[in-house]
Design an enzyme around this catalytic site. Structure first.
Site, PDB file in Angstrom:
ATOM      1  N   SER A 284       0.843  -1.202   0.000  1.00  0.00           N
ATOM      2  CA  SER A 284       0.000   0.000   0.000  1.00  0.00           C
ATOM      3  C   SER A 284       0.876   1.249   0.000  1.00  0.00           C
ATOM      4  O   SER A 284       0.370   2.358  -0.193  1.00  0.00           O
ATOM      5  CB  SER A 284      -0.939   0.004   1.210  1.00  0.00           C
ATOM      6  OG  SER A 284      -0.232  -0.267   2.403  1.00  0.00           O
TER       7      SER A 284
ATOM      8  N   LYS B 233       4.872 -11.364   3.135  1.00  0.00           N
ATOM      9  CA  LYS B 233       3.443 -11.625   2.899  1.00  0.00           C
ATOM     10  C   LYS B 233       3.214 -11.739   1.394  1.00  0.00           C
ATOM     11  O   LYS B 233       3.789 -10.951   0.622  1.00  0.00           O
ATOM     12  CB  LYS B 233       2.579 -10.506   3.495  1.00  0.00           C
ATOM     13  CG  LYS B 233       1.075 -10.682   3.204  1.00  0.00           C
ATOM     14  CD  LYS B 233       0.192  -9.824   4.107  1.00  0.00           C
ATOM     15  CE  LYS B 233       0.021  -8.400   3.663  1.00  0.00           C
ATOM     16  NZ  LYS B 233      -0.555  -8.208   2.311  1.00  0.00           N
TER      17      LYS B 233
ATOM     18  N   GLU C 239      -8.952  -9.884   3.974  1.00  0.00           N
ATOM     19  CA  GLU C 239      -9.353  -8.498   3.698  1.00  0.00           C
ATOM     20  C   GLU C 239     -10.763  -8.439   3.120  1.00  0.00           C
ATOM     21  O   GLU C 239     -11.085  -9.132   2.141  1.00  0.00           O
ATOM     22  CB  GLU C 239      -8.342  -7.860   2.724  1.00  0.00           C
ATOM     23  CG  GLU C 239      -8.672  -6.407   2.407  1.00  0.00           C
ATOM     24  CD  GLU C 239      -7.533  -5.644   1.775  1.00  0.00           C
ATOM     25  OE1 GLU C 239      -6.401  -6.178   1.683  1.00  0.00           O
ATOM     26  OE2 GLU C 239      -7.773  -4.490   1.358  1.00  0.00           O
TER      27      GLU C 239
HETATM   28  O1  KIV Z   1      -0.416  -3.419   1.694  1.00  0.00           O
HETATM   29  C1  KIV Z   1      -1.120  -3.362   2.701  1.00  0.00           C
HETATM   30  O2  KIV Z   1      -1.219  -2.341   3.383  1.00  0.00           O
HETATM   31  C2  KIV Z   1      -1.873  -4.560   3.065  1.00  0.00           C
HETATM   32  C3  KIV Z   1      -2.859  -4.434   4.182  1.00  0.00           C
HETATM   33  C4  KIV Z   1      -4.069  -3.735   3.704  1.00  0.00           C
HETATM   34  C5  KIV Z   1      -3.173  -5.745   4.797  1.00  0.00           C
HETATM   35  O3  KIV Z   1      -1.715  -5.575   2.476  1.00  0.00           O
END
Ligand code: KIV
Length: 271
Positions: free
Chosen positions: A52, A120, A189
């Site tokens: 993000s 992740k 999400e």
């Molecule tokens: O990139 C991010 O901020 C995320 C969150 C919304 C879990 O993957």
């Protein structure tokens, strides 16, 4: 510095114990040294160096354009600040979906160059080969299902996912596959709260929600959203804890006005 001195307080094992004793896990994004230092001081359990960053730091419409080098830069900045939380780094779009060999190469680059704790990835069974290869190198992996922003062009909208039974069933299958592969945690999400609760009670690993209700094992938000720095993004799941946008705007306006009126700097602010 001793190895012990360098190790983070929150580990994959600690997170599992938290789930087992019903202690909710707190997670926030951070992309830079200053913000990471503050949220570490506040006692956050996990910092996510989220892709993000593409939106809130770089102003892109989607998370797709951010590169591996840029994610490593953000992760390095966060790592310089952090003592206690686990630091998880998002693998950016296009660095792990193509083939598992490339996935391992990208994963190793992030871990070596940033010294973060875990990675992740977005997706389920379709990326399981990459997940397996990364896990085989000893890198802890967090999954991410439901609304997966890297697939936005497939979905077409950022609306709630898995409302239909078939999609909900697929999500449960994906979650089980990620747990069986060896992922240490899962982000869900923007899905119905009932489904979030179902997945969290089915899995042994911690399930962390963003718009997945209160029955999961922890919550994550984007730092800039919960601080009220961003204004245009207002999904139902977002609780704003401050209005930093207005505070900053006011402070900067006062600064400009003090310069224009020749009030700044005053006698005590010069040499
Ligand atoms: O990139 C991010 O901020 C995320 C969150 C919304 C879990 O993957």
């Amino acid at each position: 510095m001793s190895l012990e001195g360098k190790s983070r307080v929150i580990t994959t094992h600690k997170l599992l114990e938290m789930k087992q004793r019903g202690e909710k896990i707190s997670m926030l994004t951070a992309y830079d040294y200053t913000m990471a230092k503050i949220i570490d001081e506040a006692g956050i359990d996990i910092i996510l160096v989220g892709d993000s960053a593409a939106n809130v730091m770089a102003g892109h419409e989607t998370t797709l354009p951010i590169t591996l080098d840029q994610m490593i830069y953000h992760a390095q900045s966060v790592m310089r600040a952090v003592k206690n939380p686990m630091v998880v780094v998002d693998m950016p779009f296009g660095t792990y979906q193509g083939n598992s060999k490339e996935a391992v190469h990208s994963a190793i680059r992030i871990m070596k160059e940033s010294e973060a704790d875990a990675l992740k990835v977005e997706g389920g069974i379709e990326i399981i080969e990459s997940v397996n290869r990364i896990l085989s190198t000893g890198i802890p992996v967090m999954g991410h299902l439901g609304l997966t922003p890297q697939s936005i062009h497939k979905f077409g909208t950022y609306s709630v996912r898995a409302r239909e039974e078939a999609e909900a069933e697929k999500l449960i299958e994906d979650a089980v596959a990620l747990e069986n592969a060896g992922c240490f945690a899962l982000v869900l999400e923007k899905i119905p709260a009932e489904l979030g609760t179902k997945v969290a009670s089915r899995l042994k690993i911690p399930v962390i929600g963003i718009g997945a209700g209160n029955g999961v094992d922890g919550q994550v938000l984007v730092l800039h959203d919960m601080l009220g720095l961003t204004q245009e993004f207002s999904p139902r799941f977002l609780r704003r804890y401050h209005n930093l946008h207005d505070e900053m705007l006011g402070a900067v306006k006062n600064y400009i006005s003090d310069i224009k009126s020749k009030d700044f700097p005053n006698e005590r602010e010069q040499y």
